[in-house]
Design an enzyme around this catalytic site. Structure first.
Site, PDB file in Angstrom:
ATOM      1  N   CYS B  99       0.905  -1.460  -0.066  1.00 41.61           N
ATOM      2  CA  CYS B  99       0.219  -0.232   0.101  1.00 41.61           C
ATOM      3  C   CYS B  99       0.847   1.481   0.070  1.00 41.61           C
ATOM      4  CB  CYS B  99      -0.578  -0.062   1.210  1.00 41.61           C
ATOM      5  SG  CYS B  99      -1.304  -1.624   1.905  1.00 41.61           S
ATOM      6  N   CYS B 102       2.335   3.258  -3.482  1.00 41.53           N
ATOM      7  CA  CYS B 102       1.337   4.065  -3.813  1.00 41.53           C
ATOM      8  C   CYS B 102       1.834   5.287  -3.043  1.00 41.53           C
ATOM      9  CB  CYS B 102       0.265   3.545  -4.804  1.00 41.53           C
ATOM     10  SG  CYS B 102       0.705   2.581  -5.740  1.00 41.53           S
ATOM     11  N   HIS B 103       1.122   4.853  -1.863  1.00 38.40           N
ATOM     12  CA  HIS B 103       0.455   6.013  -0.996  1.00 38.40           C
ATOM     13  C   HIS B 103       0.848   6.895  -0.048  1.00 38.40           C
ATOM     14  CE1 HIS B 103      -3.964   5.053  -2.383  1.00 38.40           C
ATOM     15  NE2 HIS B 103      -3.422   3.932  -2.496  1.00 38.40           N
ATOM     16  N   CYS B 199     -34.898   0.004  10.281  1.00 43.02           N
ATOM     17  CA  CYS B 199     -33.896   0.426  10.960  1.00 43.02           C
ATOM     18  C   CYS B 199     -34.287   1.805  11.801  1.00 43.02           C
ATOM     19  CB  CYS B 199     -33.069   0.961  10.527  1.00 43.02           C
ATOM     20  SG  CYS B 199     -32.208  -0.134   8.646  1.00 43.02           S
ATOM     21  N   CYS B 202     -36.133   1.104  15.341  1.00 43.48           N
ATOM     22  CA  CYS B 202     -34.491   0.864  17.183  1.00 43.48           C
ATOM     23  C   CYS B 202     -34.949   3.311  17.085  1.00 43.48           C
ATOM     24  CB  CYS B 202     -34.347   0.746  16.723  1.00 43.48           C
ATOM     25  SG  CYS B 202     -34.707  -1.062  17.640  1.00 43.48           S
ATOM     26  N   HIS B 203     -33.853   3.336  15.846  1.00 47.33           N
ATOM     27  CA  HIS B 203     -32.757   3.961  15.505  1.00 47.33           C
ATOM     28  C   HIS B 203     -32.941   5.407  15.226  1.00 47.33           C
ATOM     29  CE1 HIS B 203     -29.747   0.883  16.275  1.00 47.33           C
ATOM     30  NE2 HIS B 203     -30.329   0.201  15.605  1.00 47.33           N
ATOM     31  N   ARG B 240     -22.916  -5.033  11.366  1.00 48.95           N
ATOM     32  CA  ARG B 240     -23.355  -4.670  11.986  1.00 48.95           C
ATOM     33  C   ARG B 240     -24.905  -4.205  11.557  1.00 48.95           C
ATOM     34  NH1 ARG B 240     -24.892  -4.735  17.097  1.00 48.95           N
ATOM     35  NH2 ARG B 240     -26.767  -5.653  16.055  1.00 48.95           N
ATOM     36  N   CYS B 244     -28.506  -6.471  12.360  1.00 45.71           N
ATOM     37  CA  CYS B 244     -29.915  -5.885  12.991  1.00 45.71           C
ATOM     38  C   CYS B 244     -30.785  -6.532  12.408  1.00 45.71           C
ATOM     39  CB  CYS B 244     -29.473  -4.324  13.384  1.00 45.71           C
ATOM     40  SG  CYS B 244     -28.211  -3.209  13.875  1.00 45.71           S
TER      41      CYS B 244
END
Lengths: 138, 283, 109
Positions: B99, B102-103, B199, B202-203, B240, B244
């Site tokens: 990685c 290049c970076h 979603c 709940c959220h 995650r 859910c």
């Protein structure tokens, strides 16, 4: 408090848990204390145990023990399958005779710290930690 | 049908009802006694109809869990960032590149995580940071792709998040990404599973309430990947999402699926303005 | 040697002679408790770090016996007195016989 079917069930379950599960482990914990102290008297005070009142997950519960003048501190989780958690021995260059770590608790239970003082006496502190179950799938 | 809806209704009351409202904590996250993190801010314009403020999940956790994230030494997630740092600098594949070839240093990637998922003009698609990592591996390094939620991948996303910590999440939702964003929004509000929950149930509707013994957060994803005390490892956003959706008792989409990519873009945009926090610590 | 075990310690680089300093240590380790079962119902054998010690110039600071109830990636924080410049030595002992060591120099101003 209004008694609903659910709360009665919870109450019943609570009594059951208190009555049965920890007894065996508790006995093992008492044995451990006995072998650590050799049966000597244990004073309250002289050692501080800091633990959360409610732990978000029993897998990683931060605790701290602190006992000025202690040579060793034994930490136990009385409700775990194996109550022994750790023993801290303080050397010549230990400053505060305190230490923090993260421990596993199999459920809501009493955590106990027994300090062995440099003069050969013992001190005890305990804390009840409530271990909660998560919201989604435990 | 009536009966089913009734059962679901009782279930929801069981989840959220009658229990103490649990406000987000009044607390400030200062990382390593240095970087002040934005864990609470004005909701982005596209949410103005549904909420005034957005909160990081950090504010819904207990005192001890919050403290664990405030210092890199105390944060077990940083162990995995260290592992990824090693991989970042390791040459792999037919092109003899790492990685870093290049970076440069991983710190050079500061700001990148904050704008992902992001439209990729050449490919003509919205890409998550995982997709971009695998694109680099395949086409720049000549290396094997990583599994979407594999250990190497989630560790690498943690490294990329860690160097952007404190920068505001700022994903673009207009232009070519807009249709994917709309798809994600639709998924967010679509009830799924035997429990018929979206979603939002709940959220959005119930954040701050207790769900059993737990504080229900806004489901913000600014802090991913997340080190969970529960499984003592880093968890990816799509893992995650799967958890859910599974909990609504639905067949879940798979990690890396177009549905979850769209959902990730949409949910990320709900946290525009919160600090990038990953790797965070949660229960 | 277990896979991926890596010790980390945090010690100030300098102190005044006689000062108290705070030390943090963390080692990546599964701490397999011996209480869990695999997918086939067989008990996964215990494999933990069972002892950790910290010494300074040959004198002991702390000596900890760990049991299976210590969490994954064992973490300790404690305080040491620094009487003079020298070297902290940290040692972790694994059930499998491996010993992991780390040292940190500290200068006295």
């Amino acid at each position: 408090m209004e008694l609903t079917r659910r709360s009665v069930l919870q109450l019943g379950a609570g009594i059951l848990v208190v009555a049965s599960v920890p007894l065996k482990a508790f006995a093992a914990g008492e044995d451990l204390i006995e072998s650590f102290t050799g049966g000597a008297d244990i004073a309250e005070g002289g050692v501080t145990l800091t633990a959360p009142e409610i732990a978000e997950n029993g897998n990683t519960v931060p605790i701290e023990v602190d006992a000025p003048g202690a040579s060793e501190i034994l930490v136990m989780a009385m409700g775990n399958p194996t109550p022994n958690v750790a023993t801290f021995k303080f050397g010549a260059l230990s400053a505060s005779h305190s230490a923090s770590t993260r421990i596993r608790l199999a459920g809501t239970q009493e955590v106990v710290a027994i300090a062995k003082m440099q003069d050969g006496s013992f001190a005890r502190a305990s804390a009840t930690v409530k271990v909660t179950i998560g919201g989604c799938g435990g | 049908m009536m009966k089913l809806a009734g059962v679901a209704g009782i279930f929801l009351v069981g989840f959220f009802g009658a229990v103490a409202y649990a406000d987000p904590a009044e607390d400030t996250l200062i990382l390593n006694e240095d970087i002040k993190m934005v864990t609470k801010t004005a909701a982005p314009a596209h949410l103005s109809d549904v909420m005034d403020e957005v909160y990081s999940g950090w504010l819904f956790r207990g005192t001890e869990t919050r403290a664990m994230q405030a210092d890199d030494f105390d944060n077990p997630g940083m162990l995995f960032v260290e592992q990824a740092e090693g991989v970042w600098n390791t040459v792999e594949g037919s092109e003899d590149k790492s990685c870093a070839s290049c970076h440069g240093a991983s710190e050079e990637m500061a700001g990148v995580k904050a704008v992902y998922p992001k439209w990729n003009e050449t490919a003509g698609e919205v890409r998550t940071i995982e997709m971009q990592v695998n694109d680099c591996r395949e086409n720049q390094m000549g290396a094997e792709k990583w599994g979407y939620t594999s250990g190497n991948m989630v560790n690498m996303t943690a490294l990329l998040a860690s160097v952007s910590r404190g920068m505001p999440v700022n994903v673009a939702i207009d232009g070519p990404a807009q249709s994917v964003w709309e798809d994600g929004k639709e998924l967010y509000y679509t009830r799924t599973g035997q429990l018929e929950m979206s979603c939002a149930n709940c959220h959005e509707d119930n954040y701050g309430s207790m769900i059993r013994a737990d504080h229900l957060s806004q489901g913000q994803i600014n802090a991913f990947p997340v080190y969970r005390l529960k499984n003592t490892k880093l968890n990816a956003v799509h893992s995650r999402f799967k958890g859910c959706v599974r909990d609504t008792r639905a067949e879940t989409y798979s990690a890396g699926s177009p549905e979850f990519i769209a959902l990730e873009l949409y949910v990320s945009s709900r946290g525009n303005g919160l600090s990038v926090e990953g790797p965070s610590v949660r229960n | 040697m277990a896979d991926g075990v890596k010790p980390r310690v945090k010690v100030p680089k300098t102190a005044a002679a006689g000062d108290t300093i705070t030390i943090k240590t963390l080692i990546s380790h599964k701490m397999e408790s011996g209480q869990r079962k695999d997918g086939d119902g067989n008990v996964i054998p215990r494999s933990i770090i069972n002892r950790f010690t910290c010494d300074f110039n040959g004198q002991n600071v702390i000596d900890i016996t760990l049991e299976a109830a210590i969490s994954t990636n064992p973490y300790f924080e404690f305080q040491a007195i620094v009487p003079e410049a020298g070297e902290f030595k940290f040692t972790w002992y694994d059930d499998d016989g491996s010993v992991y060591e780390e040292t940190k120099e500290i200068s006295v101003s």
